[in-house]
Design an enzyme around this catalytic site. Sequence first.
Site, PDB file in Angstrom:
ATOM      1  N   CYS A   1       0.879  -1.180   0.000  1.00 28.79           N
ATOM      2  CA  CYS A   1       0.000   0.000   0.000  1.00 28.79           C
ATOM      3  C   CYS A   1       0.910   1.220   0.000  1.00 28.79           C
ATOM      4  O   CYS A   1       1.187   1.795   1.051  1.00 28.79           O
ATOM      5  CB  CYS A   1      -0.919  -0.008   1.213  1.00 28.79           C
ATOM      6  SG  CYS A   1      -1.947  -1.485   1.353  1.00 28.79           S
TER       7      CYS A   1
ATOM      8  N   PRO B   1       2.102   7.846  -0.720  1.00 29.27           N
ATOM      9  CA  PRO B   1       2.614   8.538  -1.905  1.00 29.27           C
ATOM     10  C   PRO B   1       4.041   8.162  -2.303  1.00 29.27           C
ATOM     11  O   PRO B   1       4.638   8.811  -3.155  1.00 29.27           O
ATOM     12  CB  PRO B   1       2.562  10.008  -1.484  1.00 29.27           C
ATOM     13  CG  PRO B   1       2.842   9.961  -0.006  1.00 29.27           C
ATOM     14  CD  PRO B   1       2.204   8.690   0.493  1.00 29.27           C
ATOM     15  N   GLY B   2       4.601   7.152  -1.659  1.00 28.10           N
ATOM     16  CA  GLY B   2       5.902   6.655  -2.096  1.00 28.10           C
ATOM     17  C   GLY B   2       7.068   6.979  -1.198  1.00 28.10           C
ATOM     18  O   GLY B   2       8.219   6.716  -1.561  1.00 28.10           O
ATOM     19  N   GLY B   3       6.822   7.527  -0.023  1.00 30.53           N
ATOM     20  CA  GLY B   3       7.932   7.838   0.882  1.00 30.53           C
ATOM     21  C   GLY B   3       8.711   6.600   1.281  1.00 30.53           C
ATOM     22  O   GLY B   3       9.942   6.566   1.203  1.00 30.53           O
ATOM     23  N   LYS B   4       7.995   5.570   1.688  1.00 28.51           N
ATOM     24  CA  LYS B   4       8.661   4.332   2.104  1.00 28.51           C
ATOM     25  C   LYS B   4       9.182   3.563   0.888  1.00 28.51           C
ATOM     26  O   LYS B   4      10.236   2.922   0.956  1.00 28.51           O
ATOM     27  CB  LYS B   4       7.699   3.479   2.935  1.00 28.51           C
ATOM     28  CG  LYS B   4       7.251   4.153   4.229  1.00 28.51           C
ATOM     29  CD  LYS B   4       6.245   3.314   4.979  1.00 28.51           C
ATOM     30  CE  LYS B   4       5.715   4.040   6.217  1.00 28.51           C
ATOM     31  NZ  LYS B   4       4.862   5.202   5.869  1.00 28.51           N
TER      32      LYS B   4
ATOM     33  N   ASP C   1      -0.812   0.580  -5.442  1.00 27.78           N
ATOM     34  CA  ASP C   1      -1.874   1.381  -4.837  1.00 27.78           C
ATOM     35  C   ASP C   1      -3.046   1.370  -5.809  1.00 27.78           C
ATOM     36  O   ASP C   1      -2.842   1.334  -7.024  1.00 27.78           O
ATOM     37  CB  ASP C   1      -1.428   2.818  -4.570  1.00 27.78           C
ATOM     38  CG  ASP C   1      -2.292   3.478  -3.504  1.00 27.78           C
ATOM     39  OD1 ASP C   1      -1.887   3.465  -2.319  1.00 27.78           O
ATOM     40  OD2 ASP C   1      -3.377   3.975  -3.831  1.00 27.78           O
TER      41      ASP C   1
ATOM     42  N   ASP D   1       2.255  -1.239   5.026  1.00 33.70           N
ATOM     43  CA  ASP D   1       1.897  -0.039   5.778  1.00 33.70           C
ATOM     44  C   ASP D   1       0.409   0.155   5.527  1.00 33.70           C
ATOM     45  O   ASP D   1       0.008   0.817   4.575  1.00 33.70           O
ATOM     46  CB  ASP D   1       2.730   1.153   5.307  1.00 33.70           C
ATOM     47  CG  ASP D   1       2.490   2.388   6.148  1.00 33.70           C
ATOM     48  OD1 ASP D   1       2.571   2.287   7.386  1.00 33.70           O
ATOM     49  OD2 ASP D   1       2.203   3.457   5.583  1.00 33.70           O
TER      50      ASP D   1
ATOM     51  N   CYS E   1      -0.350   4.101  11.227  1.00 30.67           N
ATOM     52  CA  CYS E   1      -0.166   5.398  11.887  1.00 30.67           C
ATOM     53  C   CYS E   1      -1.360   5.670  12.802  1.00 30.67           C
ATOM     54  O   CYS E   1      -1.899   6.770  12.836  1.00 30.67           O
ATOM     55  CB  CYS E   1       0.039   6.523  10.881  1.00 30.67           C
ATOM     56  SG  CYS E   1      -1.310   6.727   9.711  1.00 30.67           S
TER      57      CYS E   1
END
Length: 444
Positions: A217, A220-223, A241, A298, A348
Amino acid sequence: VVSALGEQEAERKFETLLSHLSHPPSFTTVRVNTNLTSVQHVKNLLLEELQKQFNGLSVPILQHPDLQDVLLIPVIGPRKNIKKQQCEAIVGAQCGNAVLRGAHVYVPGIVSASKFMKSGDVISVYSDIKGKCKKGAKEFDGTKVFLGNGISELSRKEIFSGLPELKGIGIRMTEPVYLSPSFDSVLPSYLFLQNLPSALVTHVLNPQPGEKILDLCAAPGGKTTHIAALMHDQGEVIALDKIFNKVEKIKQNALLLGLNSIRAFCFDGTKAVKLGMVEDTEGGPPFLPETFDRILLDAPCSGMGQRPNMACTWTLKEVTSYQPLQRRLFTVAVQLLKPGGVLVYSTCTITLAENEEQVSWALTTFPCLQLQPQEPQIGGEGMKGAGLSLEQLKQLQRFDPSAVPLQDTDIDSLRGATTEDMMQLANKDCIGFFIAKFIKCKSA
């Protein structure tokens, strides 16, 4: 949670949590894109940038000792000596949350403005935390929270002209209640603005060069981009996604950060396992079972750990809707993971049902999984109440925003603080978050 803590204790803890959620974390966290540059180089550039933004005010930048690609900048505030102006602008709750973390006010976030507001006026900005202000109103007497002062880039007439192309900065914040750096167009190829626990997750996953890794998941692509950077861009990172615009954002971020190992697909993660004879998808989803060396889940969640969040909008129906979805995604992740592979589950949020209860369910449902200790370990242990042993709770990481008392931060207090004290505060006073790490011992 109530049964574990007692009713009065649970009520007190929840009130404390809500108080913390309305304030930003004590530090702004940025992750350095080590694929393109060094941490020290970015630190030097950031020091110059902060001198400009803070008009010569000297604010330290700390490198996290356990997360070497993470830099931390103290947030100054709340500042209480800001003079409120007669001319006002009201912004939505989401825009208000962003302003508390250093953003300027963009035109789409402005809900209301005083009748005679002109470009260049000094404006007091408030957040409509209950969503009661009508779009285009000339005044608002409802519940509002002061965010600071700024200078209007546009007149009221221009803001509410109805032109769809107005998307830029509407009010440039000059005296925010919380002084935090703005990262609008600041070193975009070198930095990724990311909460501390979110940056930790990828280190816990510990991706290695040459591996095939799934971010189930990903938007926006940070991980996703962090995974690729830690692998030195060697291997294959698949990002899924189900929302097209979010997938495009992942691709844009990968391009901006110079990462070539990422392949992003618009696909529903709950359907990512290839069942029976399915036509060839040229390396895209769905995938054969036991395809990936490591998987990050995530998971979509109630988001009750996000900070700041001044508007308590959760309903019981919404909060309880996530557990079944998380379990469907988790089941897919277990099927797609190779024997010996690593699965990291994170949220989160702070609810027992979406965190420790999911771990307990997973260990019962999938005997092939074993809970693993995490490295680095900078969060607290898991919460009791889900039937996990004390040893298992120690293998989890839970970040609780209410774990430390709220405190004001000013330049004088920073000068008197040791690096160790500031680091302890940064590790505790962040967003609410949860991490669990599993290894798949054999085929499911």
